[in-house]
Design an enzyme around this catalytic site. Structure first.
Site, PDB file in Angstrom:
ATOM      1  N   ASP A 185      68.299 125.918 -42.706  1.00  0.00           N
ATOM      2  CA  ASP A 185      67.647 125.068 -41.551  1.00  0.00           C
ATOM      3  C   ASP A 185      66.284 125.257 -41.630  1.00  0.00           C
ATOM      4  OD1 ASP A 185      67.091 124.303 -39.005  1.00  0.00           O
ATOM      5  OD2 ASP A 185      69.134 124.437 -38.278  1.00  0.00           O
TER       6      ASP A 185
ATOM      7  N   HIS B 149      70.629 118.984 -32.213  1.00  0.00           N
ATOM      8  CA  HIS B 149      70.231 119.498 -33.178  1.00  0.00           C
ATOM      9  C   HIS B 149      70.941 119.198 -34.562  1.00  0.00           C
ATOM     10  CE1 HIS B 149      67.920 122.439 -35.393  1.00  0.00           C
ATOM     11  NE2 HIS B 149      69.143 123.083 -35.990  1.00  0.00           N
TER      12      HIS B 149
ATOM     13  N   CYS C 242      63.747 118.455 -35.530  1.00  0.00           N
ATOM     14  CA  CYS C 242      64.898 118.839 -36.386  1.00  0.00           C
ATOM     15  C   CYS C 242      65.213 117.823 -37.280  1.00  0.00           C
ATOM     16  CB  CYS C 242      66.147 119.621 -35.711  1.00  0.00           C
ATOM     17  SG  CYS C 242      66.703 118.547 -34.464  1.00  0.00           S
TER      18      CYS C 242
END
Length: 276
Positions: free
Chosen positions: A139, A122, A84
């Protein structure tokens, strides 16, 4: 959200036009005419289908540098993926260079039993567009996730090819919980952050025996038909809801699978923690 806090997110050096063009070629996208919602939607989908979610650097002992240029170089020049911090960090740099306004948010992932992970677990993105829609939650770094950006201020169900998503109030501090098909995915702290704020979280996930990234090896990519994932020597292909698994025999077969399915040309296999 006030202007001074938004400005904290703007980088000192914008990606060069040449780097932006190379990044767009990497994901098979054209330079958008306008930084609008349609362009954001297209960019996110193409990124998910071309740049794999992978944690190979954790097991190959490679440095992870949370700065725009190294993150982009890993994806564009080395033709790799990442997890991430890397994927959304690089995607943020691309979006800013294309005229989008991007704010980094930290989130904590819900684990087994609804237990929250560490702070800065994250990295996710708030994106504002020139057409006045949104703001959007974009995302490309959560693995199996929504294909399209989600309307951040919408509290109703949002249908996506990956399921039904909903953003709801979370906890008692103004946080937001992202839900998928009724199950909580991660809790978002909506205060603006910088890339350097995520260094402790990245270090934890690279080194801690409690991190799922140190305990597993994964490389995964969205496809037009579903998803393809290589976990160690197990290749999982999902097409139109049907899942097929097979175990690859021999290092050469695994290396070939990384190249064929993910475009990763590796000189050696990363050690698989599942096999010791």
């Amino acid at each position: 959200m006030g202007t001074p806090r938004q400005e904290r997110q703007q980088p000192r050096h914008v990606l060069s036009p040449q780097t932006v063009d190379a990044y767009l070629r990497r994901i098979g996208a054209r330079r958008p005419v306008r930084a609008d919602a349609a362009a954001l939607r297209e960019l996110q989908l193409r990124h998910l289908r071309t740049v794999p979610f992978e944690n190979l650097s954790v097991h190959r002992g490679e440095d992870i540098v949370l700065e725009d240029e190294p993150l982009v170089a890993k994806i564009v020049d080395a033709r790799r993926g990442g997890f991430c911090y890397e994927l959304n960090g690089a995607f943020a740099a691309l979006l800013r260079a294309l005229g989008f306004t991007v704010t980094l948010y930290q989130a904590r992932v819900f684990g087994d039993g609804g237990r929250l992970g560490i702070p800065y677990d994250h990295l996710t993105l708030r994106v504002e567009t020139e057409d006045g829609t949104g703001p959007w939650l974009a995302d490309v770094g959560f693995g199996d996730h929504s294909h399209h950006p989600l309307a951040l201020d919408d509290r109703e169900d949002q249908k996506d090819p990956a399921g039904v998503f909903r953003i709801v109030a979370g906890g008692q501090y103004g946080d937001l919980d992202l839900m998928r098909d009724g199950k909580r995915q991660f809790r978002i702290d909506t205060r603006p952050r910088d890339l350097t704020d995520f260094e402790a979280g990245a270090w934890y996930h690279r080194t801690s025996p409690a991190s799922h990234f140190t305990r597993s090896l994964v490389c995964s990519r969205l496809t037009p038909e579903g998803r393809i994932t290589l976990s160690g020597r197990k290749l999982v292909v999902t097409e139109h809801g049907e899942r097929q698994e097979r175990r690859l025999s021999g290092d050469a077969a695994v290396l070939a699978a990384y190249e064929e399915h993910f475009g990763l040309v590796l000189d050696r296999l990363p050690p698989d923690p599942a096999t010791g």
